[in-house]
Design a protein around this motif. Structure first.
Motif, PDB file in Angstrom:
ATOM      1  N   LEU A 208       0.830  -1.207   0.000  1.00  0.00           N
ATOM      2  CA  LEU A 208       0.000   0.000   0.000  1.00  0.00           C
ATOM      3  C   LEU A 208       0.865   1.258   0.000  1.00  0.00           C
ATOM      4  O   LEU A 208       0.617   2.206  -0.773  1.00  0.00           O
ATOM      5  N   ARG A 209       1.907   1.275   0.842  1.00  0.00           N
ATOM      6  CA  ARG A 209       2.763   2.467   0.950  1.00  0.00           C
ATOM      7  C   ARG A 209       3.559   2.704  -0.331  1.00  0.00           C
ATOM      8  O   ARG A 209       3.946   3.844  -0.617  1.00  0.00           O
ATOM      9  N   SER A 210       3.817   1.640  -1.079  1.00  0.00           N
ATOM     10  CA  SER A 210       4.530   1.837  -2.338  1.00  0.00           C
ATOM     11  C   SER A 210       3.679   2.606  -3.336  1.00  0.00           C
ATOM     12  O   SER A 210       4.218   3.274  -4.228  1.00  0.00           O
ATOM     13  N   GLU A 211       2.352   2.505  -3.164  1.00  0.00           N
ATOM     14  CA  GLU A 211       1.438   3.223  -4.053  1.00  0.00           C
ATOM     15  C   GLU A 211       0.980   4.551  -3.446  1.00  0.00           C
ATOM     16  O   GLU A 211       0.705   5.508  -4.171  1.00  0.00           O
ATOM     17  N   ALA A 212       0.857   4.569  -2.107  1.00  0.00           N
ATOM     18  CA  ALA A 212       0.395   5.772  -1.405  1.00  0.00           C
ATOM     19  C   ALA A 212       1.305   5.996  -0.197  1.00  0.00           C
ATOM     20  O   ALA A 212       1.031   5.492   0.905  1.00  0.00           O
ATOM     21  N   ARG A 218      -4.923   2.287   9.007  1.00  0.00           N
ATOM     22  CA  ARG A 218      -6.375   2.248   8.862  1.00  0.00           C
ATOM     23  C   ARG A 218      -6.829   2.475   7.419  1.00  0.00           C
ATOM     24  O   ARG A 218      -8.015   2.374   7.114  1.00  0.00           O
ATOM     25  N   ASP A 219      -5.899   2.762   6.543  1.00  0.00           N
ATOM     26  CA  ASP A 219      -6.239   2.919   5.130  1.00  0.00           C
ATOM     27  C   ASP A 219      -6.202   1.593   4.377  1.00  0.00           C
ATOM     28  O   ASP A 219      -6.561   1.533   3.199  1.00  0.00           O
ATOM     29  N   MET A 220      -5.756   0.547   5.050  1.00  0.00           N
ATOM     30  CA  MET A 220      -5.696  -0.758   4.399  1.00  0.00           C
ATOM     31  C   MET A 220      -7.100  -1.289   4.174  1.00  0.00           C
ATOM     32  O   MET A 220      -7.956  -1.209   5.063  1.00  0.00           O
ATOM     33  N   VAL A 221      -7.347  -1.847   3.006  1.00  0.00           N
ATOM     34  CA  VAL A 221      -8.647  -2.421   2.666  1.00  0.00           C
ATOM     35  C   VAL A 221      -8.490  -3.942   2.594  1.00  0.00           C
ATOM     36  O   VAL A 221      -7.748  -4.470   1.771  1.00  0.00           O
ATOM     37  N   TRP A 222      -9.208  -4.617   3.474  1.00  0.00           N
ATOM     38  CA  TRP A 222      -9.119  -6.077   3.542  1.00  0.00           C
ATOM     39  C   TRP A 222     -10.179  -6.718   2.653  1.00  0.00           C
ATOM     40  O   TRP A 222     -11.267  -6.189   2.490  1.00  0.00           O
ATOM     41  N   THR A 223      -9.841  -7.892   2.105  1.00  0.00           N
ATOM     42  CA  THR A 223     -10.780  -8.633   1.263  1.00  0.00           C
ATOM     43  C   THR A 223     -10.902 -10.072   1.759  1.00  0.00           C
ATOM     44  O   THR A 223     -10.024 -10.565   2.497  1.00  0.00           O
TER      45      THR A 223
END
Length: 369
Positions: A208-212, A218-223
């Motif tokens: 995620l941090r590599s993109e943002a 808390r910005d992580m979106v779980w699936t």
């Protein structure tokens, strides 16, 4: 090539020497009837042994594993007992459509007499156990030392599995590590089975941090797929540990993963449920109590306010699934003491092979009788 071979034994438990015997028979015969003779006085059932051997020889043409309850005494000097034993074997074979045998493979001298009773030839295979220096007696007397020789399907089921679960920051990793180190002198091959979900979280966050670059936890979106991966990998790690050592102490499992999926995605997500559906046999769950343990925020945790709910979920789920569980509470020493007292008894029970008084012992050359 022989047409119909027979291999008999207790296979208590099945080990590499047994596998070598069966493989030798299969290489020289069109069909091999492997007859597992187990007694009610033994602590592994006939069905279990049959299942393990069938898994070991799955896909090997001509090998058929069959089981027969045999509570008849053993006495190699009694003609009457020989007849009683032979009739059990004959009827076991007959019940599976085998009416004649032309070769008996064994690693024991009694194989000559057994073959004669069936009007068959005899092949003696590695009687001195040079190929595989192991016997059922050695396995039963020191399962830990014999573990590498136990066939793989049996290792998975014979391993004692202790699973530590709990809400965030309740001491699961601390307890798991302490238990593993406590038992390591007795079980040098014991493997660490960490919580794969934590490693997955680190990797997911790095992605995620590599993109943002400014993103937070808390910005992580779980699936659901995420939890499916976590559950499957947790199973793999646990089973690899069972393959290496007869004692497994795991920091969580795929059943716990389903609860974390429920925590993050709600009741309607089932990504990890397939992994939980194929759980191996469990011996004990230890639930770490949230009470009396201060919440430590290491930057990756966010559930202090829901620790009580999570603890209750674990209790409810393990009860509903019919698992044995203990709430370990108090300070670390008390928790460790509670766990060890119970685990020691489980190990003694799981590793204690019972045998009838007439059972013979196989001592390898150079080993104690």
């Amino acid at each position: 090539m022989y047409k119909q071979a027979m291999v008999i034994g207790k296979f208590y438990p099945p080990h590499a020497g047994h596998a070598h015997l069966i493989a030798t028979a299969a290489a020289q015969s069109g069909k091999v009837a492997v007859l597992v003779l187990g007694s009610r006085f033994e602590s592994i059932t006939v069905d279990e042994r049959v299942t393990w051997l069938a898994a070991e020889f799955d896909g090997v043409d001509g090998v058929e594993i069959m089981g027969m309850r045999n509570d008849c005494p053993e006495d190699y000097h009694s003609d009457e007992i020989w007849k009683a034993q032979n009739e059990l074997m004959r009827l076991a074979l007959k019940s599976r459509g085998v009416t004649s045998v032309d070769i008996v493979f064994s690693s024991e001298e009694y194989g000559v007499r057994l073959a004669a009773a069936f009007g068959a030839d005899h092949v003696l295979v590695d009687p001195s156990r040079n190929a595989y220096p192991i016997s059922g007696t050695m396995c039963r007397e020191d399962l830990g030392a014999a573990w590498p020789y136990i066939i793989a399907p049996a290792r998975q089921e014979l391993a004692t599995r202790i699973i530590v679960v709990g809400a965030e920051s309740t001491g699961t990793t601390t307890l798991t590590t302490a238990l593993t180190e406590h038992y390591r002198p007795r079980f040098p091959g014991i493997a660490d089975v960490p919580e794969y979900g934590r490693q997955f979280t680190y990797e997911k966050f790095r992605s995620l941090r590599s993109e943002a670059p400014d993103a937070g936890i808390r910005d992580m979106v779980w699936t659901a797929d995420d939890f499916g991966v976590i559950g499957a990998r947790q199973n793999e790690m646990e089973n690899a540990a069972a393959d290496a050592c007869p004692l497994v102490i795991a920091d969580t499992d795929s059943l716990a993963t389903t609860l974390w999926e429920r925590y993050y995605l709600g009741e309607g997500s089932f990504g990890s449920y397939h992994a939980a559906d194929v759980l191996p046999r469990r011996d004990l769950y230890l639930i770490t109590d949230h009470e009396g343990v201060a919440f430590e925020d290491d930057g990756w945790r966010e559930g202090e306010h829901r620790r009580a709910d999570m603890t209750e979920w674990f209790k409810e789920t393990l009860t509903e699934e019919g698992h044995s569980w203990i709430l370990v509470t108090g300070d670390h020493d008390r928790r460790l003491k509670t766990a060890i007292e119970t685990i020691d008894l489980i190990i003694a029970q799981r590793n204690g092979f019972t045998s009838p008084p007439w059972a013979t012992r196989t001592a390898l050359e150079g080993a104690a009788a």
